[in-house]
Design a protein around this motif. Sequence first.
Motif, PDB file in Angstrom:
ATOM      1  N   CYS A   1      39.896 -23.399 156.292  1.00 55.78           N
ATOM      2  CA  CYS A   1      39.419 -24.122 157.239  1.00 55.78           C
ATOM      3  C   CYS A   1      40.813 -25.219 157.882  1.00 55.78           C
ATOM      4  O   CYS A   1      41.280 -25.812 156.828  1.00 55.78           O
ATOM      5  N   VAL A   2      41.056 -25.423 158.964  1.00 61.37           N
ATOM      6  CA  VAL A   2      42.066 -26.174 159.320  1.00 61.37           C
ATOM      7  C   VAL A   2      41.463 -26.831 160.584  1.00 61.37           C
ATOM      8  O   VAL A   2      41.064 -26.321 161.667  1.00 61.37           O
ATOM      9  N   LEU A   3      41.665 -28.178 160.578  1.00 60.61           N
ATOM     10  CA  LEU A   3      41.334 -29.274 161.507  1.00 60.61           C
ATOM     11  C   LEU A   3      42.549 -29.935 162.099  1.00 60.61           C
ATOM     12  O   LEU A   3      43.347 -30.418 161.559  1.00 60.61           O
ATOM     13  N   THR A   4      42.754 -29.586 163.521  1.00 67.66           N
ATOM     14  CA  THR A   4      44.043 -30.121 164.208  1.00 67.66           C
ATOM     15  C   THR A   4      43.661 -31.296 164.957  1.00 67.66           C
ATOM     16  O   THR A   4      42.759 -31.352 165.956  1.00 67.66           O
ATOM     17  N   ILE A   5      44.108 -32.390 164.695  1.00 66.76           N
ATOM     18  CA  ILE A   5      43.991 -33.645 165.306  1.00 66.76           C
ATOM     19  C   ILE A   5      45.231 -33.926 166.483  1.00 66.76           C
ATOM     20  O   ILE A   5      46.399 -33.699 165.964  1.00 66.76           O
ATOM     21  N   GLY A   6      44.848 -33.944 167.722  1.00 64.76           N
ATOM     22  CA  GLY A   6      45.864 -34.054 168.763  1.00 64.76           C
ATOM     23  C   GLY A   6      46.429 -35.586 168.974  1.00 64.76           C
ATOM     24  O   GLY A   6      45.562 -36.415 168.579  1.00 64.76           O
ATOM     25  N   THR A   7      47.677 -35.756 169.229  1.00 67.41           N
ATOM     26  CA  THR A   7      48.111 -37.126 169.717  1.00 67.41           C
ATOM     27  C   THR A   7      48.808 -37.200 170.819  1.00 67.41           C
ATOM     28  O   THR A   7      49.588 -35.972 171.195  1.00 67.41           O
ATOM     29  N   LEU A   8      48.802 -37.903 171.601  1.00 68.26           N
ATOM     30  CA  LEU A   8      49.454 -38.087 172.983  1.00 68.26           C
ATOM     31  C   LEU A   8      50.249 -39.273 173.218  1.00 68.26           C
ATOM     32  O   LEU A   8      49.475 -40.456 172.904  1.00 68.26           O
ATOM     33  N   GLY A   9      51.312 -39.384 173.901  1.00 62.94           N
ATOM     34  CA  GLY A   9      52.076 -40.442 173.979  1.00 62.94           C
ATOM     35  C   GLY A   9      53.484 -40.246 174.404  1.00 62.94           C
ATOM     36  O   GLY A   9      53.970 -38.839 174.129  1.00 62.94           O
ATOM     37  N   PRO A  10      54.280 -41.378 174.924  1.00 68.08           N
ATOM     38  CA  PRO A  10      55.770 -41.211 175.110  1.00 68.08           C
ATOM     39  C   PRO A  10      56.290 -40.961 173.787  1.00 68.08           C
ATOM     40  O   PRO A  10      56.257 -41.812 172.778  1.00 68.08           O
ATOM     41  N   LEU A  11      57.201 -39.757 173.617  1.00 69.64           N
ATOM     42  CA  LEU A  11      57.980 -39.701 172.297  1.00 69.64           C
ATOM     43  C   LEU A  11      59.372 -40.009 172.413  1.00 69.64           C
ATOM     44  O   LEU A  11      60.191 -39.762 171.629  1.00 69.64           O
ATOM     45  N   ALA A  12      59.779 -40.139 173.741  1.00 73.92           N
ATOM     46  CA  ALA A  12      61.154 -40.509 174.097  1.00 73.92           C
ATOM     47  C   ALA A  12      60.977 -41.511 175.171  1.00 73.92           C
ATOM     48  O   ALA A  12      60.359 -41.819 175.856  1.00 73.92           O
ATOM     49  N   GLY A  13      62.425 -42.196 175.236  1.00 73.06           N
ATOM     50  CA  GLY A  13      62.537 -43.122 176.407  1.00 73.06           C
ATOM     51  C   GLY A  13      62.210 -44.722 175.960  1.00 73.06           C
ATOM     52  O   GLY A  13      61.757 -44.914 174.800  1.00 73.06           O
ATOM     53  N   PRO A  14      61.858 -45.454 176.958  1.00 72.76           N
ATOM     54  CA  PRO A  14      61.801 -46.769 176.788  1.00 72.76           C
ATOM     55  C   PRO A  14      60.283 -47.395 175.825  1.00 72.76           C
ATOM     56  O   PRO A  14      60.452 -48.163 175.060  1.00 72.76           O
ATOM     57  N   ALA A  15      59.489 -46.209 176.191  1.00 70.51           N
ATOM     58  CA  ALA A  15      58.066 -46.728 175.433  1.00 70.51           C
ATOM     59  C   ALA A  15      57.808 -45.687 174.444  1.00 70.51           C
ATOM     60  O   ALA A  15      56.817 -45.592 173.783  1.00 70.51           O
ATOM     61  N   ALA A  16      59.069 -45.138 173.546  1.00 73.29           N
ATOM     62  CA  ALA A  16      58.674 -44.199 172.614  1.00 73.29           C
ATOM     63  C   ALA A  16      58.118 -44.862 171.522  1.00 73.29           C
ATOM     64  O   ALA A  16      57.382 -44.186 170.723  1.00 73.29           O
ATOM     65  N   ASP A  17      58.474 -46.236 171.400  1.00 75.49           N
ATOM     66  CA  ASP A  17      57.711 -46.801 170.356  1.00 75.49           C
ATOM     67  C   ASP A  17      56.203 -46.531 170.177  1.00 75.49           C
ATOM     68  O   ASP A  17      55.677 -46.558 169.056  1.00 75.49           O
ATOM     69  N   PHE A  18      55.607 -46.818 171.271  1.00 77.91           N
ATOM     70  CA  PHE A  18      54.383 -46.524 171.339  1.00 77.91           C
ATOM     71  C   PHE A  18      53.778 -45.141 170.763  1.00 77.91           C
ATOM     72  O   PHE A  18      52.929 -44.852 170.215  1.00 77.91           O
ATOM     73  N   GLY A  19      54.419 -44.033 171.304  1.00 75.63           N
ATOM     74  CA  GLY A  19      54.053 -42.784 171.027  1.00 75.63           C
ATOM     75  C   GLY A  19      54.347 -42.334 169.899  1.00 75.63           C
ATOM     76  O   GLY A  19      53.591 -41.717 169.154  1.00 75.63           O
ATOM     77  N   LEU A  20      55.547 -42.640 169.199  1.00 72.60           N
ATOM     78  CA  LEU A  20      55.713 -42.080 167.842  1.00 72.60           C
ATOM     79  C   LEU A  20      54.898 -43.135 167.020  1.00 72.60           C
ATOM     80  O   LEU A  20      54.636 -42.629 165.856  1.00 72.60           O
ATOM     81  N   SER A  21      54.542 -44.284 167.360  1.00 70.56           N
ATOM     82  CA  SER A  21      53.397 -44.897 166.232  1.00 70.56           C
ATOM     83  C   SER A  21      52.065 -44.313 166.387  1.00 70.56           C
ATOM     84  O   SER A  21      51.545 -44.214 165.438  1.00 70.56           O
ATOM     85  N   MET A  22      51.668 -43.932 167.481  1.00 67.02           N
ATOM     86  CA  MET A  22      50.301 -42.982 167.658  1.00 67.02           C
ATOM     87  C   MET A  22      50.609 -41.937 166.711  1.00 67.02           C
ATOM     88  O   MET A  22      49.465 -41.659 166.204  1.00 67.02           O
ATOM     89  N   LYS A  23      51.607 -41.027 167.065  1.00 64.73           N
ATOM     90  CA  LYS A  23      51.611 -39.912 166.130  1.00 64.73           C
ATOM     91  C   LYS A  23      51.573 -40.230 164.668  1.00 64.73           C
ATOM     92  O   LYS A  23      51.146 -39.462 163.624  1.00 64.73           O
ATOM     93  N   GLY A  24      52.580 -41.371 164.235  1.00 65.92           N
ATOM     94  CA  GLY A  24      52.525 -41.635 162.806  1.00 65.92           C
ATOM     95  C   GLY A  24      51.271 -42.415 162.428  1.00 65.92           C
ATOM     96  O   GLY A  24      50.930 -41.966 160.975  1.00 65.92           O
ATOM     97  N   THR A  25      50.270 -42.844 163.180  1.00 67.57           N
ATOM     98  CA  THR A  25      48.996 -43.045 162.664  1.00 67.57           C
ATOM     99  C   THR A  25      48.042 -42.086 162.180  1.00 67.57           C
ATOM    100  O   THR A  25      47.431 -41.931 161.088  1.00 67.57           O
ATOM    101  N   ALA A  26      48.201 -40.952 163.179  1.00 66.53           N
ATOM    102  CA  ALA A  26      47.357 -39.593 162.671  1.00 66.53           C
ATOM    103  C   ALA A  26      48.134 -38.891 161.407  1.00 66.53           C
ATOM    104  O   ALA A  26      47.469 -38.394 160.642  1.00 66.53           O
ATOM    105  N   ASP A  27      49.472 -38.865 161.299  1.00 63.27           N
ATOM    106  CA  ASP A  27      50.107 -38.257 160.160  1.00 63.27           C
ATOM    107  C   ASP A  27      49.701 -38.826 159.111  1.00 63.27           C
ATOM    108  O   ASP A  27      49.368 -38.470 158.116  1.00 63.27           O
ATOM    109  N   LEU A  28      49.607 -40.425 158.904  1.00 60.25           N
ATOM    110  CA  LEU A  28      49.335 -41.057 157.549  1.00 60.25           C
ATOM    111  C   LEU A  28      47.751 -40.873 157.329  1.00 60.25           C
ATOM    112  O   LEU A  28      47.512 -40.475 156.100  1.00 60.25           O
ATOM    113  N   ALA A  29      47.021 -40.956 158.406  1.00 61.31           N
ATOM    114  CA  ALA A  29      45.604 -40.604 158.131  1.00 61.31           C
ATOM    115  C   ALA A  29      45.393 -39.014 157.685  1.00 61.31           C
ATOM    116  O   ALA A  29      44.349 -39.045 156.680  1.00 61.31           O
TER     117      ALA A  29
END
Length: 401
Positions: free
Chosen positions: A39-67
Amino acid sequence: MRVPRSAAVWMACCMALALAGCGADKVEASGTTDENGACVLTIGTLGPLAGPAADFGLSMKGTADLAAAEVNQQGGLRVGERTCHVRVSAYDTGYTSAGAANGAGEFIGQGIRFVIGPMGATEVTGMKPLAGRNDMLLVANGFGRDALQPQYPLVFHVAPGPSVWAAPIIAEARKHFSFNKVTIVATSDQSGSDIADVNEIRFTQAGLPVSRESYQRGTQDFAPIVSRILGHDPDLVDLASTPAADAGTMVKQLRQAGYTGTFCRLGGESTAEIARVAGGNDVLGNFFYYSMVDLSDPRMQHLSAEYEQIAGRPATSLTLGWLPAARALLRAISAAGTTTDTQAVAARLRQDPLEDPDLGRGVWTGQQEFGVDQEMSFPFYMGYIRDGQPQPLVRLEATQP
C-alpha cells in the motif's frame, strides 16, 4: 534505525485516538500499490517552488516530507487492515490561480485525493472548484477573505490568517515600538488585497490611521512604489503578504531613500529571507512580525535537525509551524480507515483535538471570519528586531478571535 522522538509521540497520539474510538468504524481501506503490491498513500503538495515566493511552496512541501518521514520511520501509516508507505508529490503552481488549477488537474489524474496546500488566496480560489467537484481534501493556507467557505467542506486551513493573530501582535508591538501612522503595501491581486484588507481593519480597530499602496506582482522596478510610500509619511510600514524577495527589496530602497521608521509583516513569516535581500538585520532596523514557531526552542531545533537530515536543507519556521496540520491529516486518514473516502477523513479531521507534541494545544477557529471552524490555530509568536538586534520571541496563545 533511530526513531525520532516526534515520530514516537505521533504514534502515541494515534493510539490514543484509536482507544477513544476514532478508528472503530470499519471503512474501506485501499490505496495505490507499488510493484510489490504494498500500500502506498501519496499526499500532494501545491505551492510556488521557484521565484520570489518560493519560500512558501518549499516550506509547504517540507511540511509534508517531514510528516511522511515520521510515520514511515515507524513502519508506515496504519489504515484499516493495511499499513501504507506515505509518499509526497509536489507541484509548482507559480503562485497563480491557473497554476493551482493545473496542479489540481494533475493530482486528479494521478488519483491523489489529499493535498497540503495550495498557498495564497489566488491559488486557493483557483483550486477550490476543481477540488470540490472531485472530492479532493485540501489543507490549504490562503489568507483570502473566502479561503474557507461552508460550501467547500473539504477545505481546511493549515493555520489561521491575520484575522486571528494580527490584533494580538499589534497590541504587543505597541509595548516595544512607538508608531502612530501606518502604510500597508501589498500586491494588487487577491492574495495581496485580501490580507491588506484584514490588516487595515485590525490597525483601524487599534485606533491607527492607515493608508494603502499596491503594486503588480512580478514588478522589477520598485522606485515608484517606494516614492508613493514615502509620500504618506508613515512611521510604520506593514509589508503584509508581500513576497519575501519583493519585501526585502522595498525595505532596502526605503532605507536608502531615508525612511527611518519601523517595518512589520503581518501576512506571513519570511523574516530571514527578507533580511537577506534587504542586506541584513541592520537594514531592517526596527521590525516586528508574526512567527508560527520559536526556532530557538529545543523542540524546534530537534525537529529542524530531523528535517535537515531528511531533506538536506534547513527547516524554516513555516515548515515546522505547518507540521501539526500535516500530522493531523495523517491521523485522520488512519482514524477513518480509508485512503479514498475524503468525506470520512474530513469528518475525523474535524474531531481531531489538535494536541501536538511539539507546538502544544491548538483550537479550531474560522467561524467568525468564514462561517466554519475549519482552521487550525496553535500558539504563535511575535518576533521582533530592535535597532538591528533580534530579540526573544513573545509567545501568544491560540484563542478564538
